[in-house]
Design an enzyme around this catalytic site. Structure first.
Site, short mmCIF file in Angstrom:
data_model
loop_
_atom_site.label_atom_id
_atom_site.label_comp_id
_atom_site.label_asym_id
_atom_site.label_seq_id
_atom_site.Cartn_x
_atom_site.Cartn_y
_atom_site.Cartn_z
N GLY A 85 0.89 -1.37 -0.09
CA GLY A 85 0.10 -0.16 -0.07
C GLY A 85 0.85 1.26 0.09
O GLY A 85 0.64 2.36 -0.87
N ASN B 218 -7.55 4.59 8.77
CA ASN B 218 -6.96 3.35 9.87
C ASN B 218 -6.98 3.29 11.03
O ASN B 218 -6.85 2.43 11.88
CB ASN B 218 -5.43 3.12 9.34
CG ASN B 218 -4.55 4.43 9.12
OD1 ASN B 218 -4.98 5.44 8.46
ND2 ASN B 218 -3.42 4.33 9.97
N GLN C 271 -7.41 0.37 4.04
CA GLN C 271 -8.27 -0.24 4.91
C GLN C 271 -9.75 -0.66 4.14
O GLN C 271 -10.40 -1.46 5.07
CB GLN C 271 -8.61 1.04 5.96
CG GLN C 271 -7.32 1.10 7.06
CD GLN C 271 -6.98 -0.06 7.76
OE1 GLN C 271 -7.80 -0.70 8.27
NE2 GLN C 271 -5.75 -0.20 7.98
N SER D 118 -3.86 -3.14 -0.14
CA SER D 118 -2.62 -3.72 0.01
C SER D 118 -3.42 -5.10 0.74
O SER D 118 -4.28 -5.30 1.17
CB SER D 118 -1.90 -3.20 1.02
OG SER D 118 -1.00 -3.98 1.67
N HIS E 190 -2.07 -7.52 2.84
CA HIS E 190 -2.09 -7.89 4.18
C HIS E 190 -3.24 -7.42 4.99
O HIS E 190 -3.65 -7.72 6.21
CB HIS E 190 -0.76 -7.96 4.61
CG HIS E 190 -0.50 -6.46 5.08
ND1 HIS E 190 -0.63 -6.19 6.47
CD2 HIS E 190 0.10 -5.41 4.37
CE1 HIS E 190 0.06 -4.69 6.45
NE2 HIS E 190 0.12 -4.41 5.15
N CYS F 150 2.39 2.99 13.35
CA CYS F 150 3.54 3.49 12.68
C CYS F 150 4.17 4.80 13.80
O CYS F 150 4.89 5.25 13.94
CB CYS F 150 3.15 4.33 11.53
SG CYS F 150 2.21 3.26 10.44
C1 LIG Z 1 -1.53 -0.12 6.19
C2 LIG Z 1 -1.93 0.95 5.18
C3 LIG Z 1 -0.96 1.48 4.44
C4 LIG Z 1 0.09 0.87 4.16
O1 LIG Z 1 0.25 -0.50 3.52
P1 LIG Z 1 1.22 -1.29 3.41
O2 LIG Z 1 1.12 -2.45 2.41
O3 LIG Z 1 1.65 -1.66 4.97
O4 LIG Z 1 2.57 -0.57 2.92
C5 LIG Z 1 -1.49 2.68 3.78
N1 LIG Z 1 -2.56 3.34 4.12
C6 LIG Z 1 -3.37 2.91 4.97
C7 LIG Z 1 -4.84 3.42 5.21
C8 LIG Z 1 -2.89 1.66 5.74
O5 LIG Z 1 -4.00 1.37 6.68
#
Ligand SMILES: *Cc1c(COP(=O)(O)O)cnc(C)c1O
Length: 393
Positions: A72, A152, A180, A200, A202, A326
């Protein structure tokens, strides 16, 4: 790790069994490079094409509009930087919100250092972007609007259709970070006038390190990784075939079970919120009560530190988060909680619990009891709480 109660699904999700088994053959028998012409490579190529097709269909897009990335954050970086480069001769102004993920906010800061100007539109006390303010922020030199689909930390769902409409009316490119939301709520890029969208794997029970950027046909956009001809020459590098196959399997499961899964998760989540507010004194829910992801609950507890709460929950086997993953490790309170108007102390005493279809009602009861007990104990040690009690005698 049998006795873990996992309530941090906004940070990452458990890779599901069906996803793992969809990935394994691409580590073992089907290890060919997808760009080769022999049959072994053909298996890999087919897996990538199928996943791309499935993802495109889930968005109402064409498969030629899906570009796989390393997650993401990469998709967000690509969308913003490449749009700035491609449309920079037309203008230097970008609009985003104050509650974006750092993958967007820090990319905006990077662009500010390179001559772009960024407006960060405020949100209301429930964490919903003020669309009137956004519309007023539009200038003749605005080239991009980037607003997240769902937050998030507090789970708020943003008025994406309205923002897409503003962008379309004014002829401005619209990007949304849907990391999300994708796989959790329905998303249609045409109905919502979305030009670019990040997701993303995961965050929907897929593997880590794989994501995609949707780029609407006709949008001028630059290559992000220079090298081979993968992803139609825009994102070079040998495809992460197991990851992409796993992403495809995760998308299949997420979309076929979405309604049923959400009904279950929402029931648990609503029970959790009601019980927490009832059982724990001086506790509040952050974010909009209705316009939020089905799996998100975010609380603030007066007179305590979120970090201490997290450590003590961990000792009881509960994985949770205080704000976003983060920001933990730093002492700054979450920018999202500050943006909805929480004072620093209350932002520090926050707890994010994000559920999945694997959670149970018993776990919800256990968690509320655990939080109640820990919050009570932490307050016994808190000078602020002592002062509060004295002043209310
Ligand atoms: C987790 C997240 C990301 C980052 O995604 P990754 O695959 O971990 O790099 C970006 N934006 C939001 C809103 C997220 O929740």
């Amino acid at each position: 790790m049998d006795n873990i109660i996992y309530l941090d699904n906004a940070a990452t999700t458990k890779t599901s069994k069906e996803v793992l088994s969809a990935m394994l053959p691409y580590f073992s028998e089907h290890y060919g490079n997808a760009s080769t012409i022999y049959r072994l490579g053909g298996e890999s190529k087919k897996a990538v094409a199928e996943a791309r097709e499935r993802i495109a269909e889930s968005l109402g897009a064409d498969s030629s509009e899906i570009y796989f990335t390393g997650g993401g954050s990469e998709a967000d970086n690509w969308a913003l930087i490449a749009a700035a480069e491609a449309y920079g001769d037309k203008g230097k102004h970008i609009i985003t919100s104050a509650i974006e993920h750092h993958a967007v906010l820090h990319t905006c800061e990077y662009l500010e250092k390179r001559g772009f100007e960024v407006t960060y539109v405020d949100v209301d006390e429930n964490g919903i972007i003020k669309t009137q303010e956004l519309e007023k922020a539009v200038r003749p030199d605005t080239i991009l609007i980037s607003v997240m689909f769902a937050n998030n930390e507090i789970g708020t769902l943003q008025p994406i259709a309205e923002i897409g409409e503003i962008a379309r009316k004014k002829g401005i490119l619209f990007h949304t970070d849907a990391v999300q939301a994708y796989g959790h709520v329905p998303v249609n890029v045409d109905e919502l006038n979305i030009d670019m969208l990040s997701a993303s794997a995961h965050k929907l029970h897929g593997p880590k390190g794989v994501g995609f950027l949707y780029i609407r046909k006709g949008v001028k956009i630059r290559s992000f990784i220079h090298g081979g001809a993968q992803e139609r020459g825009r994102r070079a590098g040998t495809e992460n075939v197991p990851g992409i196959a796993g992403f495809g399997a995760a998308v299949k499961a997420a979309f076929s079970e979405m309604e049923e899964s959400n009904a279950k998760i929402q029931r648990l989540r609503n029970y959790l919120i009601e019980k927490m507010l009832k059982e724990v004194p001086h506790c509040r829910l952050n974010g909009d009560r209705k316009k939020r992801l089905p799996n998100n609950a975010n609380f603030s507890f007066d007179f305590i530190e979120g970090e201490s709460l997290l450590m003590m929950l961990d000792m009881k086997g509960i994985c949770a988060s205080s704000g976003s993953a983060c920001t933990s490790g730093s002492l700054d309170p979450s920018h999202v909680l500050l943006a909805i108007g929480l004072p620093h102390e209350r932002a520090h005493g926050s707890l994010r619990l994000t559920l999945s279809r694997e959670n149970t009602m018993e776990e919800m009861d256990y968690v509320v009891e655990a939080v109640k007990d820990i919050v009570y104990r932490l307050r016994q040690m808190s000078p602020l709480y002592e002062d509060f009690l004295k002043s209310h005698k």
